[in-house]
Design an enzyme around this catalytic site. Structure first.
Site, PDB file in Angstrom:
ATOM      1  CG  ASP A  90      11.358  40.367  22.319  1.00 46.79           C
ATOM      2  OD1 ASP A  90      10.198  39.901  22.453  1.00 46.79           O
ATOM      3  OD2 ASP A  90      11.877  40.535  21.217  1.00 46.79           O
ATOM      4  CB  SER A  91       9.005  44.335  25.833  1.00 47.66           C
ATOM      5  OG  SER A  91       9.674  45.188  24.923  1.00 47.66           O
ATOM      6  N   GLY A  92       8.537  43.049  22.734  1.00 52.87           N
ATOM      7  CA  GLY A  92       7.912  43.428  21.478  1.00 52.87           C
ATOM      8  C   GLY A  92       8.305  44.819  21.025  1.00 52.87           C
ATOM      9  N   GLY A  93       8.922  45.585  21.916  1.00 52.77           N
ATOM     10  CA  GLY A  93       9.285  46.967  21.582  1.00 52.77           C
ATOM     11  C   GLY A  93      10.160  47.049  20.344  1.00 52.77           C
ATOM     12  CG  ASP A 144      12.555  48.820  25.014  1.00 57.72           C
ATOM     13  OD1 ASP A 144      11.792  47.941  24.554  1.00 57.72           O
ATOM     14  OD2 ASP A 144      13.742  48.921  24.680  1.00 57.72           O
ATOM     15  CD  GLN A 185      16.484  51.407  24.360  1.00 56.05           C
ATOM     16  OE1 GLN A 185      17.375  51.922  23.679  1.00 56.05           O
ATOM     17  NE2 GLN A 185      15.907  50.244  24.023  1.00 56.05           N
ATOM     18  N   GLY A 212      19.000  48.956  22.409  1.00 55.45           N
ATOM     19  CA  GLY A 212      19.322  50.027  21.479  1.00 55.45           C
ATOM     20  C   GLY A 212      20.786  50.099  21.092  1.00 55.45           C
ATOM     21  CG  ASP A 262      19.214  38.369  22.226  1.00 57.93           C
ATOM     22  OD1 ASP A 262      19.437  39.412  22.854  1.00 57.93           O
ATOM     23  OD2 ASP A 262      18.570  38.352  21.158  1.00 57.93           O
ATOM     24  CB  CYS A 300      34.660  22.849  15.815  1.00 59.46           C
ATOM     25  SG  CYS A 300      32.958  22.976  16.424  1.00 59.46           S
ATOM     26  CB  CYS A 302      29.778  21.138  16.773  1.00 61.82           C
ATOM     27  SG  CYS A 302      29.927  21.339  14.984  1.00 61.82           S
ATOM     28  CB  CYS A 305      33.271  20.317  13.300  1.00 58.73           C
ATOM     29  SG  CYS A 305      32.910  22.005  12.763  1.00 58.73           S
ATOM     30  CG  HIS A 331      30.096  25.216  13.256  1.00 55.18           C
ATOM     31  ND1 HIS A 331      31.221  24.710  13.874  1.00 55.18           N
ATOM     32  CD2 HIS A 331      30.401  26.494  12.904  1.00 55.18           C
ATOM     33  CE1 HIS A 331      32.163  25.638  13.883  1.00 55.18           C
ATOM     34  NE2 HIS A 331      31.701  26.725  13.298  1.00 55.18           N
TER      35      HIS A 331
END
Ligand SMILES: [Zn+2]
Length: 367
Positions: A90-93, A144, A185, A212, A262, A300, A302, A305, A331
């Site tokens: 990411d940009s840090g914004g 941004d 945005q 945002g 994300d 599940c 995984c 589980c 999980h």
């Protein structure tokens, strides 16, 4: 080096394949978050085993500690953290506006104090790009301003800065092996969101992030903004909804044309002793799990589980054993990655609406 193939659409939902210098990313995709150059409580080997195809790193955190120049000297973020797959930074914004202290914003950037030691720093569009070049992620994003979502006047001003900064970021980018995403945005305002999508599309980026959102507005507002924005974005570029979300969000936002997601939710809830499931969250600290021999989630596949009971994981959490955090993280990530893969498969086979309906039917039955 960077290319997006749109393979299938099903109503508004899309299945694609994103090519990057470190590998291919089938979309829709969920990206585990590695804030401090680590996805908390799991190793890169675990991430490969889970089928993660791309992870996220945070520019603000890595710039402050251990430092982007140090990471560059040590071979870049891929080598530093031992992850050979694609990375997005990411940009840090977002962190500058949510975490840093004593911020002052001007036309050219933001001066702020570190949340770690109070030291003063300044981010400009050019600086955010240089830091991301030092880190060396496959996908980088524009600096941004993430404004409070429901203040129209403020969003008008913040959007003007965000757009000027997007132009500056595009001009500052030097590395041909990094893709640059613009960030749409505009808070919860359809006029501003549409203006932002049109402006950034005219400028032209390798992909488009939608920022945002999921910052306190309602789900209806978030969905409404996606319905305004995604039809205005070019079909042949990936769309990334930042900071979202839950399994439910993956289904509903993929339905509105989002390709990439994300969120810290799966890793953060794990550390709080909770498991995500298809029908909601369960807190293993709850006494009703003390004698529960069943898995975290029925069906599940995984590692957690298929090998351990709710009673055992609850015991680990109660005893503050790190294995408990590890198992819950495995999980939770498995669930998010699996739901994204299921959505993709359903789109490819033209049965996404049926999948979406079955997903919500299971919810109603569990409620
Ligand atoms: Zn599981």
């Amino acid at each position: 080096m960077f290319n997006f193939d749109l393979l299938a659409t099903d109503a508004g939902a899309r299945a694609g394949l994103l090519h990057t210098p470190h590998g291919e990313i089938p979309t829709p995709v969920f990206m585990p978050v590695g804030t401090q150059a680590t996805v908390k409580a799991v190793s890169p080997r675990d991430l490969h085993d889970l089928g993660a195809t791309i992870i996220l790193g945070n520019t603000y955190h890595l710039y402050l500690r251990p430092g982007d120049e140090r990471i560059a000297r040590l071979g870049g973020l891929h080598a530093f953290m031992g992850w050979d797959g694609p990375i997005l930074t990411d940009s840090g914004g977002y962190q500058v506006f949510s975490l840093a202290q004593r911020r002052t914003i001007d036309a050219d950037g933001v001066t702020f104090r570190s949340h770690l030691d109070g030291s003063e720093h300044r981010f400009t569009p050019e600086k955010a790009i240089r830091i991301q070049e030092n880190l060396g992620a496959d996908i980088i994003v524009c600096f941004d301003e993430c404004a409070p979502p429901d203040d129209h006047d403020y969003n008008v001003q913040a959007l003007a800065r965000t757009h000027a900064w997007a132009q500056a970021c595009k001009a500052a980018k030097r590395q041909p092996d990094q893709a640059l995403f613009g960030i749409v945005q505009g808070g919860v305002f359809p006029d501003l969101r549409a203006q932002s999508a049109r402006f950034l599309t005219r400028l032209g980026f390798d992909g488009y992030a939608i920022g945002g959102l999921s910052v306190g507005e309602t789900k209806e507002e978030m969905h409404g903004m996606l319905e305004v924005v995604t039809p205005l974005l070019p079909a042949d570029r990936p769309r990334y909804l930042m900071g979202v979300g839950t399994p439910e969000d993956l289904v509903e936002c993929a339905a509105r044309g989002v390709d990439m997601f994300d969120c810290v939710l799966p890793t953060r809830t794990a550390r709080n002793g909770s498991a995500l499931t298809r029908t909601g969250r369960i807190n293993l600290r709850n006494a009703r799990f003390a004698d529960d021999a069943g898995p975290l989630e029925e069906g599940c596949t995984c590692y957690a589980c298929t090998h351990f009971s709710r009673a055992y994981v609850r015991h680990l959490i109660k005893a503050n054993e790190i294995l408990g955090h590890h198992l819950l993280t495995l999980h939770n990530l498995h669930l998010m990655l699996t739901v994204a893969r299921e959505i993709r498969q359903a789109i490819l086979e033209g049965r996404f609406q049926a999948y979406r309906e079955a997903f919500w039917r299971a919810h109603e039955q569990a409620a």
